[in-house]
Design an enzyme around this catalytic site. Structure first.
Site: not given
Ligand code: GDP
Ligand code: MG
Length: 201
Positions: A14, A54, A119, A125, A136, A156, A159, A170
């Site tokens: 991001k 999103y 992940r 998140t 993160r 954060n 993604h 995606e």
């Protein structure tokens, strides 16, 4: 079913990841676990593209709204609205501002259990509660309380797709088929070969 080693996931660095000069650090974490980078580009998305990203899952608005209401309640606070869709509408507006503020880097990583492994490396998140050792958890200190108070998105850094199905949607949203490159990475032999033939001369 395709072999585990063929699983693909979508990752986006991001705007804050780029502005914090964390691109190398973030990419390095996926490289060192053994995943293979098969697509990468820097993009300046527009608001419509961010909204499409999103809402690729038609349930995202409801799920995110309900999750946010629950997270307010769990902290003993009153949510700004009882309507999950109203909550998500505000989250989405803020995400559009955040995600179009500076370039982002879109990537596809491939390898065994790519979705879950990524992940795990990315962490939860909300940076305030993301585990230490995750991206993160290690590199940013934001919270929902602070970001909501300032009417902005939580920063954060990254993604990552939440499921194989989400990853497929995606990847095709961000990449054309010919932008993904299939090639052999030498380390795949030690990661996946069944017999480890040919290591000794
Ligand atoms: P991710 O898959 O870990 O990125 O999280 P989600 O898909 O659930 O959420 C996507 C984005 O929506 C997050 O990066 C946040 O910007 C926002 N979001 C999700 N849950 C909450 C929440 O409880 N509060 C607020 N303020 N934003 C949230
Ligand atoms: Mg998500």
């Amino acid at each position: 079913m395709e072999h585990f080693k063929k699983e693909q996931t979508f990752v986006l660095i991001k705007p804050d990841g780029i502005q914090r000069s964390l691109v190398g650090e973030i990419i390095g974490r996926f490289e060192r676990i053994g995943l293979k980078l098969i697509g990468l580009k820097m993009v300046l998305p527009d608001e419509k593209f961010v909204e499409q990203h999103y809402t690729l899952d038609p349930e995202w608005r409801r799920i995110t709204g309900e999750k946010t209401i629950k997270s307010y309640r769990d902290k003993g606070k009153t949510p700004p609205s009882e309507d999950p869709f109203e909550i998500t509408a505000a989250i989405l507006e803020r995400l559009k501002t955040y995600m179009t503020s500076s370039p982002v880097i879109a990537m596809v990583w491939q390898g065994a259990h790519a979705v879950k492994i990524v992940r795990k490396l990315v962490g939860g998140t909300e940076p305030l509660t993301s585990d230490v050792g995750t991206i993160r958890g290690d590199f940013v200190l934001d919270s929902y309380e602070m970001s909501d108070g300032d009417s902005r998105s939580v920063r954060n850094l990254i993604h990552a797709s939440g499921s194989v199905e989400e990853a497929k949607k995606e990847i095709s949203h961000w990449f054309a088929k010919d932008e993904l490159i299939q090639y052999r990475l030498v380390q795949e032999q030690i990661l996946y070969d069944v017999n480890l033939d040919g290591l000794l001369k």
